[in-house]
Structure formats: structure tokens, C-alpha cells
Design a protein around this motif. Structure first.
Motif, PDB file in Angstrom:
ATOM      1  N   PRO A  11      -4.158   8.540 -29.273  1.00 45.34           N
ATOM      2  CA  PRO A  11      -4.347   8.346 -30.718  1.00 45.34           C
ATOM      3  C   PRO A  11      -3.355   9.127 -31.577  1.00 45.34           C
ATOM      4  CG  PRO A  11      -6.462   8.625 -29.641  1.00 45.34           C
ATOM      5  CD  PRO A  11      -5.418   8.929 -28.617  1.00 45.34           C
ATOM      6  N   GLN A  12      -2.690  10.100 -30.998  1.00 43.81           N
ATOM      7  CA  GLN A  12      -1.671  10.856 -31.736  1.00 43.81           C
ATOM      8  C   GLN A  12      -0.290  10.206 -31.647  1.00 43.81           C
ATOM      9  OE1 GLN A  12      -3.989  12.372 -29.589  1.00 43.81           O
ATOM     10  NE2 GLN A  12      -5.196  12.686 -31.462  1.00 43.81           N
ATOM     11  N   GLY A  13      -0.197   9.093 -30.923  1.00 44.56           N
ATOM     12  CA  GLY A  13       1.082   8.405 -30.799  1.00 44.56           C
ATOM     13  C   GLY A  13       1.962   8.942 -29.695  1.00 44.56           C
ATOM     14  N   GLU A  14       1.393   9.668 -28.747  1.00 44.16           N
ATOM     15  CA  GLU A  14       2.149  10.222 -27.626  1.00 44.16           C
ATOM     16  C   GLU A  14       1.955   9.345 -26.397  1.00 44.16           C
ATOM     17  OE1 GLU A  14       2.407  14.274 -24.848  1.00 44.16           O
ATOM     18  OE2 GLU A  14       0.948  14.133 -26.476  1.00 44.16           O
ATOM     19  N   LEU A  15       3.032   9.052 -25.693  1.00 44.89           N
ATOM     20  CA  LEU A  15       2.965   8.267 -24.467  1.00 44.89           C
ATOM     21  C   LEU A  15       2.765   9.203 -23.289  1.00 44.89           C
ATOM     22  CD1 LEU A  15       3.245   5.439 -23.153  1.00 44.89           C
ATOM     23  CD2 LEU A  15       5.693   5.932 -22.891  1.00 44.89           C
ATOM     24  N   ILE A  16       1.655   9.033 -22.551  1.00 44.50           N
ATOM     25  CA  ILE A  16       1.369   9.875 -21.395  1.00 44.50           C
ATOM     26  C   ILE A  16       1.241   9.016 -20.143  1.00 44.50           C
ATOM     27  CG2 ILE A  16       0.187  11.594 -22.817  1.00 44.50           C
ATOM     28  CD1 ILE A  16      -2.470  10.526 -21.577  1.00 44.50           C
ATOM     29  N   GLN A  17       1.402   9.663 -18.992  1.00 43.28           N
ATOM     30  CA  GLN A  17       1.251   9.003 -17.701  1.00 43.28           C
ATOM     31  C   GLN A  17       0.005   9.554 -17.013  1.00 43.28           C
ATOM     32  OE1 GLN A  17       3.506   6.596 -16.637  1.00 43.28           O
ATOM     33  NE2 GLN A  17       4.587   6.872 -18.580  1.00 43.28           N
ATOM     34  N   THR A  18      -0.762   8.674 -16.404  1.00 45.02           N
ATOM     35  CA  THR A  18      -1.910   9.111 -15.618  1.00 45.02           C
ATOM     36  C   THR A  18      -1.762   8.542 -14.217  1.00 45.02           C
ATOM     37  OG1 THR A  18      -3.401   7.219 -15.949  1.00 45.02           O
ATOM     38  CG2 THR A  18      -3.287   8.845 -17.719  1.00 45.02           C
ATOM     39  N   GLY A  19      -1.869   9.378 -13.210  1.00 44.35           N
ATOM     40  CA  GLY A  19      -1.797   8.912 -11.836  1.00 44.35           C
ATOM     41  C   GLY A  19      -0.377   8.684 -11.348  1.00 44.35           C
ATOM     42  N   THR A  20      -0.272   8.284 -10.069  1.00 44.64           N
ATOM     43  CA  THR A  20       1.015   8.014  -9.429  1.00 44.64           C
ATOM     44  C   THR A  20       0.850   6.772  -8.551  1.00 44.64           C
ATOM     45  OG1 THR A  20       0.580   9.247  -7.383  1.00 44.64           O
ATOM     46  CG2 THR A  20       1.384  10.516  -9.294  1.00 44.64           C
ATOM     47  N   ARG A  21       1.910   6.439  -7.813  1.00 44.30           N
ATOM     48  CA  ARG A  21       1.806   5.307  -6.887  1.00 44.30           C
ATOM     49  C   ARG A  21       1.128   5.690  -5.578  1.00 44.30           C
ATOM     50  NH1 ARG A  21       5.384   2.410  -4.607  1.00 44.30           N
ATOM     51  NH2 ARG A  21       7.163   3.841  -4.658  1.00 44.30           N
ATOM     52  N   ALA A  22       0.826   6.975  -5.383  1.00 42.99           N
ATOM     53  CA  ALA A  22       0.118   7.395  -4.176  1.00 42.99           C
ATOM     54  C   ALA A  22      -1.299   6.820  -4.181  1.00 42.99           C
ATOM     55  CB  ALA A  22       0.060   8.922  -4.103  1.00 42.99           C
ATOM     56  N   ARG A  23      -1.828   6.552  -2.999  1.00 40.07           N
ATOM     57  CA  ARG A  23      -3.132   5.908  -2.870  1.00 40.07           C
ATOM     58  C   ARG A  23      -4.294   6.837  -3.196  1.00 40.07           C
ATOM     59  NH1 ARG A  23      -3.955   0.239  -1.520  1.00 40.07           N
ATOM     60  NH2 ARG A  23      -1.830  -0.508  -1.852  1.00 40.07           N
ATOM     61  N   LYS A  24      -4.048   8.140  -3.217  1.00 40.75           N
ATOM     62  CA  LYS A  24      -5.121   9.055  -3.591  1.00 40.75           C
ATOM     63  C   LYS A  24      -4.517  10.326  -4.168  1.00 40.75           C
ATOM     64  CE  LYS A  24      -5.578  11.039   1.059  1.00 40.75           C
ATOM     65  NZ  LYS A  24      -6.523  11.299   2.177  1.00 40.75           N
ATOM     66  N   SER A  25      -5.334  11.067  -4.878  1.00 38.76           N
ATOM     67  CA  SER A  25      -4.892  12.315  -5.502  1.00 38.76           C
ATOM     68  C   SER A  25      -6.121  13.147  -5.844  1.00 38.76           C
ATOM     69  CB  SER A  25      -4.102  12.034  -6.788  1.00 38.76           C
ATOM     70  OG  SER A  25      -3.847  13.238  -7.490  1.00 38.76           O
TER      71      SER A  25
END
Length: 476
Positions: free
Chosen positions: A188-202
Motif C-alpha cells: 500500500p505504500q507503493g513499494e515492490l517487494i518479493q515473497t518466496g523463491t523458486r525453491a520448493r520449500k523454505s
């Protein structure tokens, strides 16, 4: 949960429009131009109506974004001016998710439709949010891969994640929750974030991907998704089987699941739904309760599954097994199934549908469906049923005349009774449609005040000015 004292069902959303400042509108026009920033009434109305029964004024402006950076620009501007933003995918939601109950900007992501990266060796793909499931499957089919989540409508993958969609394949492949590895989200603040990776678990920190999956656009805008893919099965076979009653069809389904048959799809159509798809798709199917099933695996495995299911079905009066082993025959059947909703609407020209879906433990499914059918038949409303009964989920559509308020009231009463029954049976008020506007009271019944207040606390923390799809899931 307090099923004995249910919360009031939301009959009509509260409209509290927030003004769109001229300064913000000018900034949007300057960035996007007339072609991608529209205040035309026809465009706004298109983006202000979904498949729900609610009639709400349209958004004040529609903006077509083509990149995550453009999404971030719009959201940051809206944050500065305290203006609502409603993410828009394909417009196929059923519970009022995209309605502009507080005005604002409809942010259309349909032009963000690029498949960014296919990693066939890892069985993953990264896509923009506007890519649809059919588009993705058409692109990866030649690599021997497919994405199994199939809600029926050709929905956008971003919208499917936002509503935690599932559909016909969920009994074997799970829902969007199990098939999303990573997201790119604008906060909502206009920031682009990443969640997770291509790994099958974390196990690295909070699982933010799961927080956004099912958040219905209230916590941020999903811009990109990394998804699991699956190899196309060596063999696929589909079959239809007809039963003397809905109860018999459901009891057969319960037995199939309980003995561990790894069936890929198991769909129920009642006689009304079969009649509707016959008329729409000219199929000539027997107009009786029907299971439409599909089996995936090796040639031998599929044959074994199909034989076991046929034996079980016969125990419950199932007959007229009709096998579809060619792609053309299977496509014809599944296309008709996906047309069931629109086919059903044509049973009563000019009608609107009050559509409710619930999901219960598989052992309680027959009780849930049987009681719901008895109630709607006693009430005398036209209706039809389709269901992903392999995982305990079914949809009941009440067909009402929008000009007869008493019919709407009856449908809402029946819908409420159906949901309360599901909760008593330890199920959920919505298996896949989401909460949106329509099921906010039911969410309180299901989760309880304490759990919903935790949800509100997350919303306030992440979106303190309540600009992200306000008024949905719960009220602040």
C-alpha cells in the motif's frame, strides 16, 4: 464459531465514497494518457460490475497498468491522496470483490500478460499477474507441462492467487495456496517487494506469500507469480456416470475418496445443471444427477483407477458409463462443465444468480447437499447445483428475478441456511469464491471475533489508510 447466533448476512454494501482529487486525476492522465486512463462511463461500468448480485456505482477512473513499476506509481499516488485502489483481473469474481464501494481507481492488470520465465527442468514458471490460466497452458503445453488449477472461468492468475482459487483439479493437485512459490507484490505504500523463491520449500521468516494469497487485494497488488508446474500425464481418461439421485452420486464420491483412488477430477452436476448444459452445448446427456470424472497417470494406472471407480459407482446405482478418451471428447465435456454457470442463467432469461459455495469434510457432504436441496425445493426457487465434490465443495445457484425483492430475500435466506449448515458440519462458508462483500457476516461466524480482529490488525498495520480494496472481507 457461534452457529447458534449467526451474524447478520450483508444484504447490501455500505457506500462511503472518497473523493478523487483533480490533482491525482491529472497526474494519472499525464502518466498513462487517454488510452490507458479512462473516465468514460462505459469503461468504468465494465470495471464496476462482477458476477455478484450487488449494484454499486462504478469507480471514478480506470487505469491500465503494463508493468509492476506502473502499479507502484498508481498505488503510491493513491496513498498520497488517500484514494482507494481496486485491483482488477478478468472480472469473474462472484462475491463483489472488485466493486468500488468507496469509489477510487480500478487498476486493470489484464495488459500485464507476459510469461516471463519457464524453468521446465524445475517445473516452475514466472508470469505477470494478468496472464490467464488458458494462456499459460497454451504456452507450456508443447513442453509437456501444464498448470492444473482450473476455477472454470478463464481467470487471471493474479486474481486466482488473490482469491485463493481452486476448481476442478483441486482434489488431486490442491489449490492456489499449494501451487504458488513466490510473488512480487506492490504494498500500500507503493513499494515492490518479493515473497518466496523458486525453491520448493523454505523456513525463512514469515510466510508472506501465504499472507497475500487469499487477501482479495486488501493488502497489496500481486504483480508477478512464480508457480509450480506438472508434467502432462501419460494417459488421461474422462467418464460420465448417471445416478438415481444426488445422494447416490455423493455417496459414491465419498467411497471413491475414502478408498484412496487418486482421481484427478470428480464433478457433480444435478439434473437441472445437466439440462442447462444440454440446451447450451447440445450434448444430449441423460438429464439425471451426473458425475464427470477424470483420471491421470500411466495407461495401466488410469485403467486401474477407472475400473475401481466403475465398480464403486455401480454399488450406488451408477449406470450409463460413457468414456471420453480422445482430447476432443474430453474437451467437449469439460467445456460444457465450465459453461454450467452461464448455461444455468439461460434457464431463466433475465435472471440473476445468488450463488453460494461451501466446503465440508467429505464424510458430511451428502448431509450438506441433501438438506440444501430439500430447502430450495420447498421454497420453490429455480436452482442448479455443480460441485467439486471430490474435495467436499459444491455450488448452489438460486435463480431470481431481480425485479422481485421477495425472491432475493428467499435466496439470501436459503444461502444463509446453507452456510450455517456447513459451519455446523465443521466446514467453511466459502470453499473457493472468497469473502468479498457477500460473506463478511459468515466469516465472523466461522472464524470468530478474535480471529477476525487479528485479520483487521494485519490490515491496519500494512494498510493504515485503508486504500487497498476497502470494504472487502471485513469492515474496519
Amino acid at each position: 464459531m457461534n452457529a447458534s447466533a449467526p451474524h447478520a448476512h450483508l444484504m447490501q454494501p455500505q457506500l462511503t465514497p472518497r473523493p478523487l482529487p483533480a490533482e491525482m486525476l491529472e497526474a494519472l492522465k499525464a502518466r498513462f494518457g487517454a488510452q490507458r486512463c479512462s473516465t468514460a462511463l462505459a469503461v468504468r461500468e465494465q470495471h464496476g460490475r462482477d458476477e455478484s448480485v450487488f449494484d454499486v456505482p462504478p469507480p471514478e477512473v480506470v487505469v491500465y497498468a503494463e508493468s509492476s513499476e506502473e502499479v507502484a506509481f498508481v498505488v503510491a499516488l493513491a496513498q498520497r491522496h488517500r484514494v482507494p485502489v481496486i485491483p482488477y483481473g478478468a472480472g469473474s469474481s462472484l462475491e463483489g470483490h472488485l466493486l468500488a464501494v468507496q469509489g477510487g481507481v480500478s487498476l486493470d492488470l489484464s495488459r500485464m500478460n507476459k510469461i516471463l520465465r519457464v524453468n521446465a527442468e524445475d517445473l516452475t514458471v514466472t508470469v505477470q499477474a494478468g496472464v490467464t490460466r488458458n494462456q499459460l497452458n497454451a504456452e507450456i503445453r508443447h513442453q509437456g507441462l501444464f498448470f492444473p488449477i482450473d476455477p472454470g472461468a478463464d481467470a487471471s492468475l493474479g486474481g486466482m492467487a488473490a482469491t485463493r482459487a481452486s476448481g476442478t483439479n483441486a482434489v488431486r493437485y490442491g489449490t492456489m495456496r499449494e501451487n504458488v512459490l513466490a510473488l512480487a507484490v506492490v504494498t500500500p505504500q507503493g513499494e515492490l517487494i518479493q515473497t518466496g523463491t523458486r525453491a520448493r520449500k523454505s523456513s525463512a521468516g514469515y510466510d508472506l506469500s501465504r499472507l497475500y494469497i487469499g487477501s482479495e487485494g486488501t493488502l497489496g497488488v500481486i504483480c508477478e507469480l512464480t508457480l509450480k508446474l506438472y508434467p502432462l500425464p501419460e494417459a488421461i481418461s474422462a467418464a460420465v456416470c448417471f445416478f438415481p439421485s444426488i445422494d447416490a452420486a455423493v455417496q459414491a464420491t465419498i467411497q471413491i475418496i475414502q478408498i484412496g483412488v487418486p482421481i484427478a477430477r470428480c464433478e457433480l452436476l444435478d439434473a437441472n445443471a445437466v439440462r442447462a448444459v444440454n440446451a447450451h452445448d447440445r450434448l444430449g446427456l441423460r438429464e439425471a444427477p451426473m458425475l464427470l470424472m477424470e483420471f491421470h497417470g500411466s495407461e495401466a494406472g488410469v485403467a486401474e483407477q477407472a475400473g475401481t471407480v466403475q465398480e464403486v459407482a455401480r454399488e450406488f446405482g451408477g449406470e450409463d458409463f460413457d468414456w471420453a478418451t480422445t482430447p476432443e471428447a474430453r474437451t467437449k465435456l469439460w467445456t460444457a462443465r465450465h459453461h454450467a454457470y452461464l448455461s444455468g442463467l439461460q434457464m431463466r432469461p433475465g435472471c440473476r444468480a445468488v450463488t453460494t459455495d461451501t466446503c465440508v469434510p467429505i464424510s458430511r457432504l451428502a448431509e450438506s447437499i441433501n438438506e440444501s436441496v430439500r430447502e430450495v425445493q420447498e421454497a420453490g426457487l429455480p436452482y442448479f447445483i455443480v460441485g467439486h465434490v471430490g474435495d467436499g465443495n459444491f455450488h448452489l445457484a438460486y435463480l431470481i428475478d431481480p425485479n422481485v425483492p421477495a425472491e432475493r430475500e428467499t435466496a439470501e435466506r436459503l444461502s444463509a441456511q446453507m452456510v450455517q449448515r456447513a459451519l455446523r458440519l465443521e466446514g467453511t462458508c466459502t470453499g473457493e469464491h472468497g469473502v468479498g462483500l457477500h460473506k463478511q457476516g459468515f466469516l465472523l461466524d466461522e472464524a470468530g471475533e478474535g480471529a477476525v480482529e487479528v485479520m483487521r490488525s494485519l490490515k491496519r498495520a500494512l494498510d493504515p489508510h485503508n486504500i487497498m480494496n476497502p470494504g472487502k472481507i471485513f469492515t474496519l
